[in-house]
Design a protein around this motif. Sequence first.
Motif, PDB file in Angstrom:
ATOM      1  N   UNK A  76     -29.384 -11.986   0.058  1.00 35.34           N
ATOM      2  CA  UNK A  76     -30.419 -11.003   0.404  1.00 35.34           C
ATOM      3  C   UNK A  76     -30.230  -9.731  -0.420  1.00 35.34           C
ATOM      4  N   UNK A  77     -28.977  -9.309  -0.559  1.00 40.72           N
ATOM      5  CA  UNK A  77     -28.706  -8.094  -1.322  1.00 40.72           C
ATOM      6  C   UNK A  77     -29.033  -8.232  -2.792  1.00 40.72           C
ATOM      7  N   UNK A  78     -28.626  -9.349  -3.386  1.00 42.11           N
ATOM      8  CA  UNK A  78     -28.757  -9.505  -4.829  1.00 42.11           C
ATOM      9  C   UNK A  78     -30.150  -9.959  -5.253  1.00 42.11           C
ATOM     10  N   UNK A  79     -30.886 -10.636  -4.345  1.00 44.71           N
ATOM     11  CA  UNK A  79     -32.203 -11.174  -4.691  1.00 44.71           C
ATOM     12  C   UNK A  79     -33.363 -10.345  -4.147  1.00 44.71           C
ATOM     13  N   UNK A  80     -33.129  -9.586  -3.061  1.00 43.76           N
ATOM     14  CA  UNK A  80     -34.237  -8.863  -2.436  1.00 43.76           C
ATOM     15  C   UNK A  80     -33.978  -7.360  -2.389  1.00 43.76           C
ATOM     16  N   UNK A  81     -32.920  -6.951  -1.677  1.00 46.30           N
ATOM     17  CA  UNK A  81     -32.703  -5.524  -1.406  1.00 46.30           C
ATOM     18  C   UNK A  81     -32.460  -4.721  -2.692  1.00 46.30           C
ATOM     19  N   UNK A  82     -31.490  -5.143  -3.493  1.00 45.58           N
ATOM     20  CA  UNK A  82     -31.156  -4.392  -4.711  1.00 45.58           C
ATOM     21  C   UNK A  82     -32.306  -4.340  -5.709  1.00 45.58           C
ATOM     22  N   UNK A 104     -33.293   3.959 -19.217  1.00 48.17           N
ATOM     23  CA  UNK A 104     -33.848   4.708 -20.342  1.00 48.17           C
ATOM     24  C   UNK A 104     -33.432   4.085 -21.671  1.00 48.17           C
ATOM     25  N   UNK A 105     -32.218   3.573 -21.725  1.00 49.40           N
ATOM     26  CA  UNK A 105     -31.699   3.023 -22.978  1.00 49.40           C
ATOM     27  C   UNK A 105     -32.331   1.676 -23.323  1.00 49.40           C
ATOM     28  N   UNK A 106     -32.450   0.780 -22.335  1.00 51.68           N
ATOM     29  CA  UNK A 106     -32.958  -0.573 -22.610  1.00 51.68           C
ATOM     30  C   UNK A 106     -34.453  -0.709 -22.345  1.00 51.68           C
ATOM     31  N   UNK A 107     -35.026   0.175 -21.521  1.00 51.03           N
ATOM     32  CA  UNK A 107     -36.454   0.135 -21.153  1.00 51.03           C
ATOM     33  C   UNK A 107     -36.846  -1.212 -20.557  1.00 51.03           C
ATOM     34  N   UNK A 108     -35.910  -1.858 -19.894  1.00 49.51           N
ATOM     35  CA  UNK A 108     -36.170  -3.184 -19.318  1.00 49.51           C
ATOM     36  C   UNK A 108     -35.470  -3.263 -17.957  1.00 49.51           C
ATOM     37  N   UNK A 109     -36.256  -3.344 -16.884  1.00 48.06           N
ATOM     38  CA  UNK A 109     -35.657  -3.423 -15.550  1.00 48.06           C
ATOM     39  C   UNK A 109     -34.876  -4.700 -15.337  1.00 48.06           C
ATOM     40  N   UNK A 110     -35.176  -5.736 -16.113  1.00 44.33           N
ATOM     41  CA  UNK A 110     -34.423  -6.986 -15.997  1.00 44.33           C
ATOM     42  C   UNK A 110     -32.957  -6.750 -16.332  1.00 44.33           C
ATOM     43  N   UNK A 111     -32.699  -5.903 -17.308  1.00 46.53           N
ATOM     44  CA  UNK A 111     -31.304  -5.555 -17.642  1.00 46.53           C
ATOM     45  C   UNK A 111     -30.612  -4.879 -16.462  1.00 46.53           C
ATOM     46  N   UNK A 112     -31.346  -4.041 -15.741  1.00 44.93           N
ATOM     47  CA  UNK A 112     -30.765  -3.340 -14.607  1.00 44.93           C
ATOM     48  C   UNK A 112     -30.491  -4.320 -13.463  1.00 44.93           C
ATOM     49  N   UNK A 113     -31.387  -5.280 -13.251  1.00 44.67           N
ATOM     50  CA  UNK A 113     -31.157  -6.302 -12.226  1.00 44.67           C
ATOM     51  C   UNK A 113     -29.902  -7.105 -12.541  1.00 44.67           C
ATOM     52  N   UNK A 114     -29.738  -7.469 -13.812  1.00 42.47           N
ATOM     53  CA  UNK A 114     -28.565  -8.243 -14.232  1.00 42.47           C
ATOM     54  C   UNK A 114     -27.296  -7.415 -14.069  1.00 42.47           C
ATOM     55  N   UNK A 115     -27.366  -6.132 -14.424  1.00 40.51           N
ATOM     56  CA  UNK A 115     -26.222  -5.237 -14.252  1.00 40.51           C
ATOM     57  C   UNK A 115     -25.803  -5.178 -12.781  1.00 40.51           C
ATOM     58  N   UNK A 116     -26.777  -5.048 -11.892  1.00 43.36           N
ATOM     59  CA  UNK A 116     -26.510  -5.031 -10.452  1.00 43.36           C
ATOM     60  C   UNK A 116     -25.866  -6.342 -10.005  1.00 43.36           C
ATOM     61  N   UNK A 117     -26.365  -7.463 -10.512  1.00 44.52           N
ATOM     62  CA  UNK A 117     -25.834  -8.771 -10.117  1.00 44.52           C
ATOM     63  C   UNK A 117     -24.384  -8.942 -10.578  1.00 44.52           C
ATOM     64  N   UNK A 118     -24.097  -8.508 -11.797  1.00 39.61           N
ATOM     65  CA  UNK A 118     -22.734  -8.655 -12.337  1.00 39.61           C
ATOM     66  C   UNK A 118     -21.749  -7.797 -11.551  1.00 39.61           C
ATOM     67  N   UNK A 144     -22.010  -6.650  -8.498  1.00 40.57           N
ATOM     68  CA  UNK A 144     -21.882  -7.183  -7.136  1.00 40.57           C
ATOM     69  C   UNK A 144     -21.002  -8.429  -7.127  1.00 40.57           C
ATOM     70  N   UNK A 145     -21.201  -9.306  -8.100  1.00 41.26           N
ATOM     71  CA  UNK A 145     -20.422 -10.544  -8.172  1.00 41.26           C
ATOM     72  C   UNK A 145     -18.944 -10.255  -8.396  1.00 41.26           C
ATOM     73  N   UNK A 146     -18.636  -9.353  -9.327  1.00 41.57           N
ATOM     74  CA  UNK A 146     -17.235  -9.018  -9.597  1.00 41.57           C
ATOM     75  C   UNK A 146     -16.585  -8.377  -8.375  1.00 41.57           C
ATOM     76  N   UNK A 147     -17.290  -7.467  -7.715  1.00 44.11           N
ATOM     77  CA  UNK A 147     -16.741  -6.787  -6.538  1.00 44.11           C
ATOM     78  C   UNK A 147     -16.423  -7.772  -5.427  1.00 44.11           C
ATOM     79  N   UNK A 148     -17.310  -8.736  -5.188  1.00 38.49           N
ATOM     80  CA  UNK A 148     -17.081  -9.715  -4.129  1.00 38.49           C
ATOM     81  C   UNK A 148     -15.952 -10.676  -4.477  1.00 38.49           C
TER      82      UNK A 148
END
Length: 417
Positions: free
Chosen positions: A260-266, A325-339, A341-345
């Motif tokens: 839920x966190x990685x696919x919806x909330x974040x 601002x640097x990548x201008x692509x929200x997909x990069x930000x989603x991937x950053x969040x996923x990585x 979160x995955x490492x922390x868990x």
Amino acid sequence: MLETKTIETDKKNKAIKLIMKGLSIQWLPLITIVVLSKAKIIPDKSPLLGVLAFIVLGLLIYGYFPFVKGCSRYIQSKGYSPSWGIVGLLSFVGLFLLSAITPKNTVISSEDLSEEQSTTTPFEKINLVEIFLFYSIGLLYTMVICAMPLFKLNNWDYTGFFNETSGQRTIFSAFYIFLWLLLVIRDLKIADFKLKDFIPNLKISWRIITEIAIIYTTFSISLGRLIYYSFSLILPDHMEKIINQYNPQDFGMFLLYFLIGILIASPLLIFLFQGILLQKISLKLGNKKAILVILLIFFILLLPTFEPNFLVSLFYILILSILFFKTANLLDIFVFEAITTLISNMLWFIFYDQKFNFPYISILEYRKINEPFLVLYSILSVISCIFLVKFVRNNFPKENDKIPYLKNREKLLSQHF
């Protein structure tokens, strides 16, 4: 066509201001008195409290006049009869019902606009109060009101809504976020936003995203452990509660929280705050001030949680904003969040729970686990902090830098010529 749409937008914005005036009259005095009473500034049996309660009741009734009037103008700006504004008597429930109604005049066609107008009109059509107050609070209030009778009739435990480890609350929250997201997507479509305005392509900047994700995760975990350990010596009971606050009951619940966190909330929070709020503020105040405003908003939101490492969380928001601002692509930000979160868990499992049984961790056990690594935490936090500060300094957007939306829209327009 553009002039008509602008007039309708102005009408809606003026109606929202009138609604906010009514809500302020109704709720600000009430909230103030409750806070003063809880803080024991006004004693429970004080005669003053009774007088203030009578005044609040009067203001609550008086506030309905501008509130309902605003609701009438609000629904009229959507192309409907102003008489529907009477639904505003239902307070937040009525407000949500009115906000959920799709306007009769919906989409601004970018073909009818000049290039300059097409780059600004979508953000002008988006009203932040509507998204963050009408949809969020109104939807939450409506869902809880509708769910309570159902729970009462079936003798269900409605206190699960407020239990932070409850699967019932998790499912309810996921459904709430999903409905909220649908409303936001609808408004983006009405404003003539396109997916390519936020995600211009599926090419991910793996190198920079992975590097910064690893460095930031190292920084957040090492500095976070140092902060948590320090506060565990000062406020042991409070820290023990925080450490176990989101501890799931079993692996199934953990997996549900994670998905839920990685696919919806974040993604929703990133989409709303970086994709819309950050860029809209940037157009008004400039890039640097916009990032500072975003940090201030999250500071206010995180402060009531009383978590000692909220400054680490603010650094995370700063990194997200700069990366966008640097990548201008929200997909990069989603991937950053996923990585991250995955490492922390993964590290959580390695340190605390190799058997996936999620035991309750006492503060003494927490100290015992972390004490051998305190020197290592100190070294890693300093090294990672140096890298992150360098990244922020080198990539912090300048005032004349275009926001990601404008960059993507220009690329999209250049492809047509």
